[in-house]
Design a protein around this motif. Sequence first.
Motif, PDB file in Angstrom:
ATOM      1  N   TRP A  65       0.853  -1.181   0.000  1.00 46.89           N
ATOM      2  CA  TRP A  65       0.000   0.000   0.000  1.00 46.89           C
ATOM      3  C   TRP A  65       0.895   1.240   0.000  1.00 46.89           C
ATOM      4  O   TRP A  65       1.295   1.733   1.044  1.00 46.89           O
ATOM      5  CB  TRP A  65      -0.898  -0.017   1.225  1.00 46.89           C
ATOM      6  CG  TRP A  65      -2.032   0.955   1.163  1.00 46.89           C
ATOM      7  CD1 TRP A  65      -2.015   2.225   0.676  1.00 46.89           C
ATOM      8  CD2 TRP A  65      -3.361   0.734   1.614  1.00 46.89           C
ATOM      9  NE1 TRP A  65      -3.242   2.816   0.801  1.00 46.89           N
ATOM     10  CE2 TRP A  65      -4.094   1.918   1.373  1.00 46.89           C
ATOM     11  CE3 TRP A  65      -4.007  -0.332   2.216  1.00 46.89           C
ATOM     12  CZ2 TRP A  65      -5.434   2.053   1.718  1.00 46.89           C
ATOM     13  CZ3 TRP A  65      -5.332  -0.201   2.552  1.00 46.89           C
ATOM     14  CH2 TRP A  65      -6.032   0.978   2.303  1.00 46.89           C
ATOM     15  N   ARG A 115      -5.974   8.570   6.059  1.00 38.94           N
ATOM     16  CA  ARG A 115      -6.928   9.553   6.581  1.00 38.94           C
ATOM     17  C   ARG A 115      -6.253  10.665   7.376  1.00 38.94           C
ATOM     18  O   ARG A 115      -6.833  11.728   7.556  1.00 38.94           O
ATOM     19  CB  ARG A 115      -7.990   8.833   7.432  1.00 38.94           C
ATOM     20  CG  ARG A 115      -8.995   8.067   6.579  1.00 38.94           C
ATOM     21  CD  ARG A 115      -9.905   7.199   7.419  1.00 38.94           C
ATOM     22  NE  ARG A 115      -9.207   6.023   7.931  1.00 38.94           N
ATOM     23  CZ  ARG A 115      -9.789   5.049   8.626  1.00 38.94           C
ATOM     24  NH1 ARG A 115     -11.075   5.116   8.898  1.00 38.94           N
ATOM     25  NH2 ARG A 115      -9.096   4.012   9.047  1.00 38.94           N
ATOM     26  N   LYS A 134      -5.115  12.276  -5.021  1.00 40.65           N
ATOM     27  CA  LYS A 134      -4.276  11.114  -5.300  1.00 40.65           C
ATOM     28  C   LYS A 134      -3.604  11.279  -6.654  1.00 40.65           C
ATOM     29  O   LYS A 134      -4.245  11.624  -7.639  1.00 40.65           O
ATOM     30  CB  LYS A 134      -5.122   9.837  -5.273  1.00 40.65           C
ATOM     31  CG  LYS A 134      -4.311   8.574  -5.493  1.00 40.65           C
ATOM     32  CD  LYS A 134      -5.179   7.326  -5.314  1.00 40.65           C
ATOM     33  CE  LYS A 134      -4.405   6.058  -5.645  1.00 40.65           C
ATOM     34  NZ  LYS A 134      -5.208   4.839  -5.445  1.00 40.65           N
ATOM     35  N   VAL A 168       1.126   5.103  -1.808  1.00 41.22           N
ATOM     36  CA  VAL A 168       0.312   6.048  -2.560  1.00 41.22           C
ATOM     37  C   VAL A 168       1.006   7.399  -2.637  1.00 41.22           C
ATOM     38  O   VAL A 168       1.704   7.809  -1.702  1.00 41.22           O
ATOM     39  CB  VAL A 168      -1.092   6.179  -1.915  1.00 41.22           C
ATOM     40  CG1 VAL A 168      -1.017   6.730  -0.502  1.00 41.22           C
ATOM     41  CG2 VAL A 168      -2.044   6.991  -2.765  1.00 41.22           C
ATOM     42  N   GLY A 196      -4.233   1.672  -3.192  1.00 39.30           N
ATOM     43  CA  GLY A 196      -4.943   2.005  -1.969  1.00 39.30           C
ATOM     44  C   GLY A 196      -5.353   3.466  -1.905  1.00 39.30           C
ATOM     45  O   GLY A 196      -5.124   4.252  -2.825  1.00 39.30           O
ATOM     46  N   THR A 197      -5.964   3.824  -0.810  1.00 32.19           N
ATOM     47  CA  THR A 197      -6.447   5.184  -0.599  1.00 32.19           C
ATOM     48  C   THR A 197      -5.406   6.013   0.136  1.00 32.19           C
ATOM     49  O   THR A 197      -4.487   5.489   0.758  1.00 32.19           O
ATOM     50  CB  THR A 197      -7.751   5.175   0.204  1.00 32.19           C
ATOM     51  OG1 THR A 197      -7.514   4.471   1.442  1.00 32.19           O
ATOM     52  CG2 THR A 197      -8.855   4.455  -0.558  1.00 32.19           C
TER      53      THR A 197
END
Length: 248
Positions: free
Chosen positions: A63, A82, A73, A65, A78-79
């Motif tokens: 993961w 947060r 992004k 990013v 993945g994101t």
Amino acid sequence: MKKAKQQPSRGIVKLAEEELKIGAKILQWEIGDLWGHVGTRLPHNEGIAVQMFRRPEDGKKDWLVHFDYSLNKLAGVGTIPRESVIYTEIFKARPDVNAAVHCHASMCVALSLADKPVTCVHVQSGRFGHGVPIYPRPIYILDESEGADLARTLGDANGMMIKGHGIVTVGKSIDEACINALYMERTAKIMAMAQLFGFKSVPDDFIEQLSSSKEKLHSRGKKMPHSAEWNYYSDLVRKGRQWTRGWT
């Protein structure tokens, strides 16, 4: 005439991504935190790359990013984490910082609840001086205003505690930010154990003596591109070895 947009060097980015993965593995071993992450500036400050300690739910890829300072992004799996404002706001406030770590180091959390900052108490903790700052609010750092408030609390320190939550460490490199986190948790454990035997604080001249001795030590060796700790752990990672976190 309009200048062409400068493109990041892919080689530099790939090297940074490799180091982020190594750093995440080191801290996963040492701190045992599923939810931590480590991040660095992309070349030309065009964004930030963050590697999570854990893998995505499908377990197929790391993961990792990339995102910009508006939390858009740019690339990766993945994101966006947060708590990405930890990185954006600290990097805005600290041009000397190129990497940061956020994780939930348990002994540091315990000391933060007692309002006892990690400080210099042994030869590897001189980096923490008379005590790292403690952010007093036990919250997730989710909004830009909270990230900016956190950065103000950090000031010019190389690490801080978030009360009841975790730690943030920074450095000029991924190596430095990660090893600062490693020693912050180890130092918290040493402090907690020493306090069981009546330890209160180090003598007034302790840090001065330690700093002088460290300068003497460093004068007898050559400067290396990476710390000895980083070289040791990264060799284990590349060889597929495991580490038991004997301090746990």
